[in-house]
Design an enzyme around this catalytic site. Structure first.
Site, mmCIF file in Angstrom:
data_model
loop_
_atom_site.group_PDB
_atom_site.id
_atom_site.type_symbol
_atom_site.label_atom_id
_atom_site.label_comp_id
_atom_site.label_asym_id
_atom_site.label_seq_id
_atom_site.Cartn_x
_atom_site.Cartn_y
_atom_site.Cartn_z
ATOM 1 N N CYS A 170 0.862 -1.169 -0.016
ATOM 2 C CA CYS A 170 -0.005 -0.172 -0.028
ATOM 3 C C CYS A 170 0.728 1.275 -0.044
ATOM 4 O O CYS A 170 2.162 1.158 0.009
ATOM 5 C CB CYS A 170 -0.889 0.087 1.090
ATOM 6 S SG CYS A 170 0.068 0.117 2.818
ATOM 7 N N ASP A 186 5.765 25.055 -31.376
ATOM 8 C CA ASP A 186 6.703 25.111 -32.144
ATOM 9 C C ASP A 186 6.497 24.612 -33.782
ATOM 10 O O ASP A 186 5.643 23.952 -33.851
ATOM 11 C CB ASP A 186 7.946 24.545 -31.957
ATOM 12 C CG ASP A 186 9.346 24.543 -32.797
ATOM 13 O OD1 ASP A 186 9.321 25.645 -33.363
ATOM 14 O OD2 ASP A 186 9.818 23.614 -33.160
ATOM 15 N N ASP A 222 14.253 25.124 -28.330
ATOM 16 C CA ASP A 222 12.847 24.992 -27.456
ATOM 17 C C ASP A 222 13.008 24.781 -26.153
ATOM 18 O O ASP A 222 12.099 24.819 -25.365
ATOM 19 C CB ASP A 222 11.867 24.146 -28.421
ATOM 20 C CG ASP A 222 11.566 24.655 -29.628
ATOM 21 O OD1 ASP A 222 10.928 25.668 -29.711
ATOM 22 O OD2 ASP A 222 11.323 23.742 -30.712
#
Length: 732
Positions: free
Chosen positions: A31, A440, A630
């Site tokens: 868990c 772009d 970029d």
């Protein structure tokens, strides 16, 4: 007696500046609380720089500084927390996963069989208590229930009891501790009340609780196994050996570790390509759906780029290696997939934190309920204990622990099926809030490689001759011409003249391929040719005294760019283009796609300035780009995506990466993110609402252990099923 010491050095990957890394398979993780305990426990060790546990694969990735701590002490600390660790082996992990699934199924079957029989007896007792059942018959039914429930709980409860025992032995708590305490107390109290000839026993509560919890755990394990299978399918594409062509022309099968860049390998028809490289000889068709997402076979010949993991469908190929054992595109996809499966969102971290704080609250609330009813309200200790057991069971935070991780697992699997890999923990949440998309141009809206725009207007003879001449040049435009023509045989006598083009004498005639001035093309003819393609570059072919032939080479839009942009605009997103390219080229793409807002000739600072301006207007921007220039804008945007063909720096800066040539992955990512966020919110409200309603009733004594078991198990199943609804909707 000698102490057994294991040498972990063979499993440690040394890094830079004394750093080290190791992957371990951890047993006993069930868990979010287990995950948090491991990560926080190891993260607190001096010298450990990062510890990330993948709840899906149970794979623990640890980074540390070797001069401060060693691998043995890290593994020792892990075992001190109650978790066994082994070197991570995917095959062994698969085997353990299968065994765990079968064991859960066996436990589920035993619990289900016992629950049905005990419930039949309990219903008889309940109805008899209000009619005419005799004490002897009721005692008999209670003893039969005990004979069924006790061994069934002992067998079916092992997954919870083992986990709880390990947690308590390590002096910590997890979600299995209150479950184990509640079940054990219910059985002990039921046995005592059976001996005392009491009207009520709670064997049915204990076995029903285990039955429903096992259903939830089995569903959770099955969901994670299916998600993990995506990664295994990718890993299965990797070949272990390659057929190396030695200098004397002989062939030898060697491990990939013995293949270096520059070597020549042979890939026969029907074999999977084992390396990244360039075709040196041969023609064939390649299934490269892994790279492009396109299932149609792609024709390849001399000069074509091929990637490891793709399938050679027809002819043998000799491939000059560019990457083999490491650094292939397949390795990059695997790295991204591994990163995507280990990231944690803000919601997941919130749920982890809440679940870890919840366990002490659960035990505290149960103890206070017992003491309050017994000492303050004057109720007997046994009825008070029944209320405490109900509180213990009904407040177990299983639903809260599953609420967000279950959605994260399902959403990650759906994104991968759509070709999107997350690179950032909270990318899913940030994608869901986007209202503006900035693209772009080159390599993003268009394909990274330029293509021939006026092919239909050129005669086949001229096309073939241009392709053969272009093979003598390394210019990118010449490479585009080679790809467009599929030329395989170069003009041997051709020579390249720097800055102008190539020329050769063929059958007594001079043939030139290059710039307009080099080939004697009239400026008016060039302008006329560019009228319909202002963004194109011109290559001219001149064969003797024949009129020059103009080839227009330009970036081609991705096949689905227009439909994707139109769909995004219809969905309400504001769309812009920010490009460093010429205004004419950017304007043509913007007109073709119907994008009104665009800016050309931008450097990285210009793109960031525009993103900052949009941010100042309150916009949340998704940046989609691929180039080196970029990368700053991708890092600056609210959230960002790169194609897998982007440069490595851009991929690293982006929050997600999409595979293939289809831009539709961007729209899919936005859609899945929005739906996932909605389901996360629903699950959190379901878990919170359940506790707000159920806990007061349990503390007030209105809930029996059986009702508590049904309510708590039902809440876990509801949030898991709600998460799976994402997948069911996608498949439908």
């Amino acid at each position: 007696m000698n102490v057994h010491v294991r040498d972990w050095s063979a499993f440690v990957t040394p890094g830079e500046a004394g750093d080290a890394h190791m992957d371990l398979a951890v047993e006993g993780v069930h868990c979010a609380a287990c995950m948090r305990r491991i990560e926080s426990g190891l993260g607190g060790l001096a010298g450990v720089s990062a510890a990330r546990l993948n709840l899906t694969t149970h794979r623990l990735a640890i980074d540390w500084r070797e001069n401060e701590i060693d691998a043995g002490r890290i593994v020792g600390a892990l075992e001190g927390m109650g978790f066994k660790a082994h070197p991570f082996d995917p095959a062994a992990a698969r085997s353990r996963d299968g065994e765990e699934g079968r064991a859960l199924l066996r436990c589920l079957a035993v619990a289900g069989f016992a629950a049905m029989n005990v419930m039949l007896l309990s219903i008889s007792v309940w109805s008899g208590n209000v009619t005419d059942i005799t004490p002897e018959t009721r005692d008999f039914f209670h003893w039969i229930s005990a004979l069924i429930a006790l061994p069934a709980v002992a067998y079916a409860g092992r997954p919870f009891f083992k986990s709880a025992f390990r947690a308590v032995a390590a002096r910590s708590l997890n979600m299995d501790v209150p479950i184990s305490i509640g079940v054990t107390l219910a059985l002990m109290l039921s046995l005592l009340q059976t001996i005392q000839h009491a009207e009520h026993a709670y064997f049915d509560s204990a076995i029903m609780l285990l039955f429903f919890l096992l259903i939830g755990r089995f569903l959770d394990q099955n969901m994670r196994r299916q998600t993990r299978s995506f990664a295994e399918n990718i890993a299965a594409l990797r070949a272990e050996t390659a057929t190396k062509i030695l200098s004397d022309g002989s062939l030898r099968d060697v491990p990939l570790s013995k293949v270096d860049p520059g070597d020549l390998v042979l890939v026969r028809a029907g074999e999977r390509v084992s390396v990244d490289g360039v075709v040196e000889e041969g023609t064939s068709e390649i299934d490269q759906s892994l790279v492009t997402g396109e299932t149609a076979l792609a024709a390849v010949g001399r000069g074509a780029q091929v990637f490891a993991g793709t399938l050679n469908a027809s002819g043998p190929l000799k491939i000059r290696v560019t990457a083999a054992a490491n650094g292939t595109l397949l390795d990059e996809v695997n790295r991204l997939l591994e990163t995507a499966s280990q990231v944690k969102s803000r919601y997941v971290r919130l749920a982890d934190r809440a679940a870890s704080l919840y366990a002490p609250l659960v035990h505290g609330a149960a103890a206070l309920a017992f003491l309050g009813w017994w000492l303050l309200a004057g109720l007997g200790w046994q009825p008070s204990l029944v209320i405490a057991i109900s509180v213990l069971i009904i407040t177990c935070p299983c639903a809260l622990g599953l609420a967000i991780p279950a959605v994260q697992v399902v959403a990650s699997g759906l994104l991968f099926k759509k070709g999107v890999l997350l690179n950032s923990g909270d990318a899913l949440e940030r994608l869901a809030t986007v209202d503006t998309i900035v693209f772009d141009k080159t390599g993003t809206l268009t394909l990274p490689e330029p293509d021939l725009a006026n092919r239909d207007a050129i005669a086949e003879d001229d096309l073939a001759l241009a392709g053969r001449m272009a093979q003598a040049s390394r210019h990118p435009l010449a490479a585009a011409l080679v790809r467009a023509t599929g030329s395989l045989s170069p003009v041997v006598s051709a020579r390249e003249i720097a800055g102008l083009g190539v020329e050769a004498e063929i059958s007594g005639a001079m043939v030139r391929l290059g710039s307009a001035s080099f080939c004697g093309a009239e400026p008016d003819a060039v302008e006329a040719a560019l009228a319909d393609h202002p963004a194109a570059s011109v290559i001219v072919l001149r064969h003797g005294e024949r009129p020059p032939v103009l080839f227009l080479v330009e970036q081609r839009l991705r096949d689905d760019a227009a439909s994707v942009v139109a769909n995004l605009a219809r969905a309400g997103y504001a769309i812009e283009i920010l490009s460093g390219d010429r205004e004419a080229a950017v304007g043509e793409v913007a007109r073709a796609l119907g994008i009104a807002t665009f800016a050309a000739g931008l450097d990285p600072r210009g793109k960031i300035a525009r993103l900052d301006a949009l941010k100042a207007q309150g916009r949340t921007v998704l940046m989609v780009g691929d180039g080196l220039n970029d990368a700053p804008a991708l890092a600056s945007a609210h959230v960002s995506i790169s194609p897998v063909t982007a440069v490595h720096l851009s991929q690293a800066a982006a929050d997600a990466v999409f595979l293939g040539d289809k831009l539709g992955a961007v729209g899919s990512a936005l859609s899945i993110a929005r739906r996932a966020r909605a389901v996360m919110h629903q699950n959190l409200w379901l878990a919170a609402g359940y506790n707000m309603i159920a806990v007061p009733f349990a503390v007030a004594g209105f809930v029996t252990p059986l009702l508590a078991a049904l309510a708590m198990s039902g809440s876990s199943i509801v949030v898991t099923a709600n998460a799976l609804r994402l997948r069911w909707r996608a498949e439908s």
